[in-house]
Design a protein around this motif. Sequence first.
Motif, PDB file in Angstrom:
ATOM      1  N   ARG A  92       0.842  -1.204   0.000  1.00 56.29           N
ATOM      2  CA  ARG A  92       0.000   0.000   0.000  1.00 56.29           C
ATOM      3  C   ARG A  92       0.878   1.257   0.000  1.00 56.29           C
ATOM      4  N   GLU A  96       0.473   3.747  -3.175  1.00 58.77           N
ATOM      5  CA  GLU A  96      -0.064   5.092  -2.958  1.00 58.77           C
ATOM      6  C   GLU A  96       0.952   6.159  -3.369  1.00 58.77           C
ATOM      7  N   GLN A 100       0.413   8.876  -6.411  1.00 54.92           N
ATOM      8  CA  GLN A 100       0.529  10.314  -6.176  1.00 54.92           C
ATOM      9  C   GLN A 100       1.585  10.940  -7.085  1.00 54.92           C
TER      10      GLN A 100
END
Length: 105
Positions: A92, A96, A100
């Motif tokens: 994760r 993530e 981004q």
Amino acid sequence: MPEQGPPPTTPDGRYVVIKGRRWRVTDPSLPSDVAALLRRHLMSARRAVRSAMSEGDQAAERAARDRVHTAKTALGERGTPWWEQDDDERRRRWEEGLTQLDAES
């Protein structure tokens, strides 16, 4: 000039030692293609920091430094140590970060 190898690591393999200072290593569980992509984002962000500083653009410098932080966190070099995260948390973290960084490019 003598050929240099990789910097020495601590016995636990969690840090490299450069000029007597410990730096956290990249999470070894990262797939090599993901690690390479995150390093490209990191280097691009570092170039953007240098450019913003030379232009005196504080807003651009702040944004670039934030991208550096995001990339280093996704690589596992900042934030919660990767050895304290389970496999799902580690995945994760880099997913993530990559999402981004890709959105900001």
